[in-house]
Design a protein around this motif. Structure first.
Motif, PDB file in Angstrom:
ATOM      1  N   ASP A 155       0.832  -1.200   0.000  1.00  0.00           N
ATOM      2  CA  ASP A 155       0.000   0.000   0.000  1.00  0.00           C
ATOM      3  C   ASP A 155       0.870   1.255   0.000  1.00  0.00           C
ATOM      4  O   ASP A 155       1.932   1.313   0.604  1.00  0.00           O
ATOM      5  CB  ASP A 155      -0.884   0.001   1.255  1.00  0.00           C
ATOM      6  N   MET A 156       0.432   2.262  -0.682  1.00  0.00           N
ATOM      7  CA  MET A 156       1.188   3.505  -0.779  1.00  0.00           C
ATOM      8  C   MET A 156       1.457   4.138   0.584  1.00  0.00           C
ATOM      9  O   MET A 156       2.367   4.949   0.737  1.00  0.00           O
ATOM     10  CB  MET A 156       0.427   4.494  -1.664  1.00  0.00           C
ATOM     11  N   GLN A 157       0.656   3.811   1.587  1.00  0.00           N
ATOM     12  CA  GLN A 157       0.861   4.396   2.901  1.00  0.00           C
ATOM     13  C   GLN A 157       2.091   3.815   3.585  1.00  0.00           C
ATOM     14  O   GLN A 157       2.600   4.382   4.531  1.00  0.00           O
ATOM     15  CB  GLN A 157      -0.379   4.167   3.770  1.00  0.00           C
ATOM     16  N   ASP A 158       2.575   2.647   3.127  1.00  0.00           N
ATOM     17  CA  ASP A 158       3.711   2.004   3.775  1.00  0.00           C
ATOM     18  C   ASP A 158       5.006   2.167   2.981  1.00  0.00           C
ATOM     19  O   ASP A 158       6.097   2.143   3.549  1.00  0.00           O
ATOM     20  CB  ASP A 158       3.451   0.500   3.966  1.00  0.00           C
ATOM     21  N   THR A 159       4.894   2.301   1.682  1.00  0.00           N
ATOM     22  CA  THR A 159       6.057   2.232   0.814  1.00  0.00           C
ATOM     23  C   THR A 159       6.257   3.538   0.055  1.00  0.00           C
ATOM     24  O   THR A 159       5.301   4.154  -0.411  1.00  0.00           O
ATOM     25  CB  THR A 159       5.907   1.072  -0.201  1.00  0.00           C
ATOM     26  N   PHE A 160       7.518   3.948  -0.072  1.00  0.00           N
ATOM     27  CA  PHE A 160       7.862   5.094  -0.907  1.00  0.00           C
ATOM     28  C   PHE A 160       8.169   4.603  -2.317  1.00  0.00           C
ATOM     29  O   PHE A 160       9.199   3.970  -2.553  1.00  0.00           O
ATOM     30  CB  PHE A 160       9.091   5.826  -0.345  1.00  0.00           C
ATOM     31  N   PHE A 161       7.275   4.870  -3.254  1.00  0.00           N
ATOM     32  CA  PHE A 161       7.504   4.482  -4.647  1.00  0.00           C
ATOM     33  C   PHE A 161       8.178   5.627  -5.401  1.00  0.00           C
ATOM     34  O   PHE A 161       7.961   6.805  -5.098  1.00  0.00           O
ATOM     35  CB  PHE A 161       6.178   4.120  -5.328  1.00  0.00           C
ATOM     36  N   VAL A 162       8.976   5.281  -6.397  1.00  0.00           N
ATOM     37  CA  VAL A 162       9.617   6.281  -7.241  1.00  0.00           C
ATOM     38  C   VAL A 162       8.563   6.830  -8.198  1.00  0.00           C
ATOM     39  O   VAL A 162       7.956   6.057  -8.966  1.00  0.00           O
ATOM     40  CB  VAL A 162      10.806   5.681  -8.012  1.00  0.00           C
ATOM     41  N   GLN A 163       8.348   8.123  -8.182  1.00  0.00           N
ATOM     42  CA  GLN A 163       7.241   8.714  -8.919  1.00  0.00           C
ATOM     43  C   GLN A 163       7.379   8.500 -10.430  1.00  0.00           C
ATOM     44  O   GLN A 163       6.392   8.247 -11.127  1.00  0.00           O
ATOM     45  CB  GLN A 163       7.155  10.207  -8.620  1.00  0.00           C
ATOM     46  N   THR A 164       8.612   8.574 -10.937  1.00  0.00           N
ATOM     47  CA  THR A 164       8.805   8.441 -12.384  1.00  0.00           C
ATOM     48  C   THR A 164       8.739   6.998 -12.864  1.00  0.00           C
ATOM     49  O   THR A 164       8.598   6.745 -14.058  1.00  0.00           O
ATOM     50  CB  THR A 164      10.158   9.046 -12.788  1.00  0.00           C
ATOM     51  N   ASN A 165       8.844   6.048 -11.917  1.00  0.00           N
ATOM     52  CA  ASN A 165       8.791   4.628 -12.286  1.00  0.00           C
ATOM     53  C   ASN A 165       8.169   3.846 -11.138  1.00  0.00           C
ATOM     54  O   ASN A 165       8.866   3.444 -10.201  1.00  0.00           O
ATOM     55  CB  ASN A 165      10.190   4.098 -12.598  1.00  0.00           C
ATOM     56  N   PRO A 166       6.858   3.610 -11.186  1.00  0.00           N
ATOM     57  CA  PRO A 166       6.178   2.938 -10.074  1.00  0.00           C
ATOM     58  C   PRO A 166       6.692   1.525  -9.783  1.00  0.00           C
ATOM     59  O   PRO A 166       6.390   0.972  -8.722  1.00  0.00           O
ATOM     60  CB  PRO A 166       4.718   2.891 -10.552  1.00  0.00           C
ATOM     61  N   HIS A 168       9.707   0.847  -9.258  1.00  0.00           N
ATOM     62  CA  HIS A 168      10.856   0.993  -8.368  1.00  0.00           C
ATOM     63  C   HIS A 168      10.443   1.733  -7.100  1.00  0.00           C
ATOM     64  O   HIS A 168       9.535   2.573  -7.115  1.00  0.00           O
ATOM     65  CB  HIS A 168      12.002   1.741  -9.064  1.00  0.00           C
ATOM     66  N   LEU A 169      11.117   1.414  -6.008  1.00  0.00           N
ATOM     67  CA  LEU A 169      10.733   1.941  -4.705  1.00  0.00           C
ATOM     68  C   LEU A 169      11.946   1.956  -3.783  1.00  0.00           C
ATOM     69  O   LEU A 169      12.978   1.343  -4.075  1.00  0.00           O
ATOM     70  CB  LEU A 169       9.625   1.066  -4.114  1.00  0.00           C
ATOM     71  N   LEU A 170      11.805   2.681  -2.688  1.00  0.00           N
ATOM     72  CA  LEU A 170      12.818   2.613  -1.638  1.00  0.00           C
ATOM     73  C   LEU A 170      12.566   1.351  -0.827  1.00  0.00           C
ATOM     74  O   LEU A 170      11.444   1.133  -0.369  1.00  0.00           O
ATOM     75  CB  LEU A 170      12.736   3.848  -0.739  1.00  0.00           C
ATOM     76  N   ARG A 171      13.596   0.530  -0.682  1.00  0.00           N
ATOM     77  CA  ARG A 171      13.372  -0.777  -0.055  1.00  0.00           C
ATOM     78  C   ARG A 171      12.788  -0.625   1.340  1.00  0.00           C
ATOM     79  O   ARG A 171      13.172   0.268   2.107  1.00  0.00           O
ATOM     80  CB  ARG A 171      14.677  -1.564   0.009  1.00  0.00           C
ATOM     81  N   THR A 172      11.847  -1.516   1.649  1.00  0.00           N
ATOM     82  CA  THR A 172      11.180  -1.466   2.948  1.00  0.00           C
ATOM     83  C   THR A 172      11.817  -2.409   3.963  1.00  0.00           C
ATOM     84  O   THR A 172      11.440  -2.399   5.133  1.00  0.00           O
ATOM     85  CB  THR A 172       9.693  -1.839   2.788  1.00  0.00           C
ATOM     86  N   HIS A 173      12.745  -3.216   3.522  1.00  0.00           N
ATOM     87  CA  HIS A 173      13.480  -4.131   4.406  1.00  0.00           C
ATOM     88  C   HIS A 173      14.738  -4.583   3.667  1.00  0.00           C
ATOM     89  O   HIS A 173      14.849  -4.445   2.448  1.00  0.00           O
ATOM     90  CB  HIS A 173      12.637  -5.350   4.812  1.00  0.00           C
ATOM     91  N   THR A 174      15.696  -5.125   4.414  1.00  0.00           N
ATOM     92  CA  THR A 174      16.920  -5.631   3.772  1.00  0.00           C
ATOM     93  C   THR A 174      16.763  -7.080   3.329  1.00  0.00           C
ATOM     94  O   THR A 174      17.731  -7.704   2.886  1.00  0.00           O
ATOM     95  CB  THR A 174      18.135  -5.484   4.705  1.00  0.00           C
ATOM     96  N   PRO A 194      22.976  -5.816   6.850  1.00  0.00           N
ATOM     97  CA  PRO A 194      22.663  -4.557   7.541  1.00  0.00           C
ATOM     98  C   PRO A 194      22.451  -3.429   6.546  1.00  0.00           C
ATOM     99  O   PRO A 194      23.039  -3.415   5.460  1.00  0.00           O
ATOM    100  CB  PRO A 194      23.926  -4.310   8.385  1.00  0.00           C
ATOM    101  N   GLY A 195      21.601  -2.472   6.889  1.00  0.00           N
ATOM    102  CA  GLY A 195      21.413  -1.336   5.999  1.00  0.00           C
ATOM    103  C   GLY A 195      20.210  -0.486   6.353  1.00  0.00           C
ATOM    104  O   GLY A 195      19.408  -0.832   7.232  1.00  0.00           O
ATOM    105  N   ARG A 196      20.081   0.628   5.626  1.00  0.00           N
ATOM    106  CA  ARG A 196      18.939   1.537   5.824  1.00  0.00           C
ATOM    107  C   ARG A 196      17.725   1.029   5.074  1.00  0.00           C
ATOM    108  O   ARG A 196      17.840   0.470   3.975  1.00  0.00           O
ATOM    109  CB  ARG A 196      19.280   2.936   5.309  1.00  0.00           C
ATOM    110  N   VAL A 197      16.560   1.248   5.659  1.00  0.00           N
ATOM    111  CA  VAL A 197      15.291   0.917   5.007  1.00  0.00           C
ATOM    112  C   VAL A 197      14.346   2.095   5.179  1.00  0.00           C
ATOM    113  O   VAL A 197      14.549   2.963   6.045  1.00  0.00           O
ATOM    114  CB  VAL A 197      14.677  -0.381   5.575  1.00  0.00           C
ATOM    115  N   PHE A 198      13.286   2.117   4.362  1.00  0.00           N
ATOM    116  CA  PHE A 198      12.424   3.298   4.304  1.00  0.00           C
ATOM    117  C   PHE A 198      10.960   2.863   4.343  1.00  0.00           C
ATOM    118  O   PHE A 198      10.538   2.017   3.559  1.00  0.00           O
ATOM    119  CB  PHE A 198      12.686   4.074   3.016  1.00  0.00           C
ATOM    120  N   ARG A 199      10.208   3.475   5.237  1.00  0.00           N
ATOM    121  CA  ARG A 199       8.780   3.204   5.305  1.00  0.00           C
ATOM    122  C   ARG A 199       8.023   4.483   5.595  1.00  0.00           C
ATOM    123  O   ARG A 199       8.487   5.331   6.374  1.00  0.00           O
ATOM    124  CB  ARG A 199       8.472   2.150   6.384  1.00  0.00           C
ATOM    125  N   ASN A 200       6.869   4.607   4.995  1.00  0.00           N
ATOM    126  CA  ASN A 200       6.065   5.819   5.116  1.00  0.00           C
ATOM    127  C   ASN A 200       5.230   5.745   6.384  1.00  0.00           C
ATOM    128  O   ASN A 200       4.065   5.383   6.366  1.00  0.00           O
ATOM    129  CB  ASN A 200       5.176   5.966   3.880  1.00  0.00           C
TER     130      ASN A 200
END
Length: 345
Positions: A155-166, A168-174, A194-200
């Motif tokens: 769902d868009m509320q949880d994930t950051f999608f790349v606007q120019t290419n749906p 692709h997204l910022l990974r939500t977990h490693t 290990p690494g950074r992850v992104f969630r909305n």
């Protein structure tokens, strides 16, 4: 002629006395003094010109007197010039002879400290480190990990999608790194990611849009849930000094069965009561046996191989270890906060 020479030598001695007594704290006055004696039209140049007319038997005495005057003038000019230059520098930078301030030792960020500690613990039992891109495609972040299309994590509320290419997204977990690792390597596999992850998420004292994870994966023949439990026991004992854990049934699309891992923190202090809500137990990570569908998606035969996976938030572990009450403190770069994590070397 002798009388004239003696008068000149006496005059030179008078100049030497003047030079020795000369002092100034003004660069212009010093320059006038230098020009008076050392310039092409100065006194010394005239004396050297006169030196040519002095009889040979008197040149030595006359030459010594001139050289003494020259050395006295040059040393005086040099000495005063150095003093004036030193005052100029001191005016710019202060007294350079004062003891210096000790160099402040920098601090490692608490997230880095905890991440390195986790990595060291799993390295000691044979886990290597794998890394991957932070901008992912749908396959590696979701589909390969057995996420159905209708799963809430898409769902868009949880994930950051790349606007120019749906796609692709910022990974939500490693876990996406683990998929890439399984695609490129053959079992046995033993790795942590290990690494950074992104969630909305709404920013609060316990959540943030950017955070850090460490996820682990072990795949080999005859890997069982008992192997998972022993690995987690080893980790909790090394990390927290506590070896009492419990596993509660849970659900993750990429593991089956799945469990939440709790550690018994204790109820010795008021803080223990607060962070455990009076139970003594704290949730520290999720884990489970890798779903056979995930193995198939990564070209690993589930009839021959099995494995387990686990994942934890580094911020959560750091908050527990250092008793930090607000996750936002990790990102505010407040020096007063960071100075508490001074390096020991």
């Amino acid at each position: 002629m002798l009388f004239t020479l003696l008068k000149m030598i006496d005059k030179i001695k008078e100049y030497v006395g003047q030079a020795q007594e000369f002092t100034t704290d003004n660069k212009e006055t010093l320059e006038e003094f230098r020009i008076k004696f050392l310039s092409k039209k100065g006194i010394l140049n005239d004396l050297f010109a006169h030196f040519k007319t002095v009889p040979n038997d008197q040149k030595k005495e006359f030459g010594q007197a001139i050289n003494l005057l020259k050395a006295t003038i040059e040393n005086k000019v040099k000495s005063i010039q150095e003093t004036l230059d030193s005052k100029d520098i001191q005016g710019l930078f202060g007294d350079l002879t004062r003891p210096g301030y000790p160099t402040e030792i920098g601090s490692r960020h608490p997230i880095s400290l905890v991440k390195n500690q986790i990595v060291d613990i799993f390295n000691s039992i044979g886990f290597n480190i794998s890394e991957g891109p932070e901008i992912e495609d749908d396959w590696h972040n979701f589909s390969a990990l057995n996420f159905p299309e209708y799963h809430p994590a898409r769902d868009m509320q949880d994930t950051f999608f790349v606007q120019t290419n749906p796609e692709h997204l910022l990974r939500t977990h490693t876990s996406s790194v683990q998929v890439r690792y399984m695609e490129k390597n053959t079992p046995p596999l033993r790795t942590i990611s290990p690494g950074r992850v992104f969630r909305n998420e709404a920013i609060s004292s316990r959540s943030h849009c950017i955070f850090h994870q460490v996820e682990g994966l072990y795949i080999d023949k005859d890997v069982s849930f008992a192997d998972l439990k022993q690995t987690l026991l080893y980790f909790t004992k090394e990390m927290f000094g506590k070896s009492k854990i419990r596993l509660r049934p849970s659900y993750f699309p990429f593991t089956e069965p799945s469990a939440e891992v709790d550690i018994y923190w204790g109820l010795k202090t008021e803080t223990d009561y607060r962070i455990t809500k009076g139970t003594g137990w704290l949730e520290i990570m999720g884990c489970g046996m890798v779903d056979p569908n995930v193995l198939k998606n990564c070209n690993i035969d589930p009839s021959q191989y099995s494995g387990f996976a686990f994942g934890m938030g580094i911020e959560r572990i750091a908050m527990l270890l250092y008793q930090i009450g607000d996750i936002r403190m990790f990102y505010e770069n407040d020096v007063r906060f960071l100075e508490q994590f001074k390096s020991n070397f």
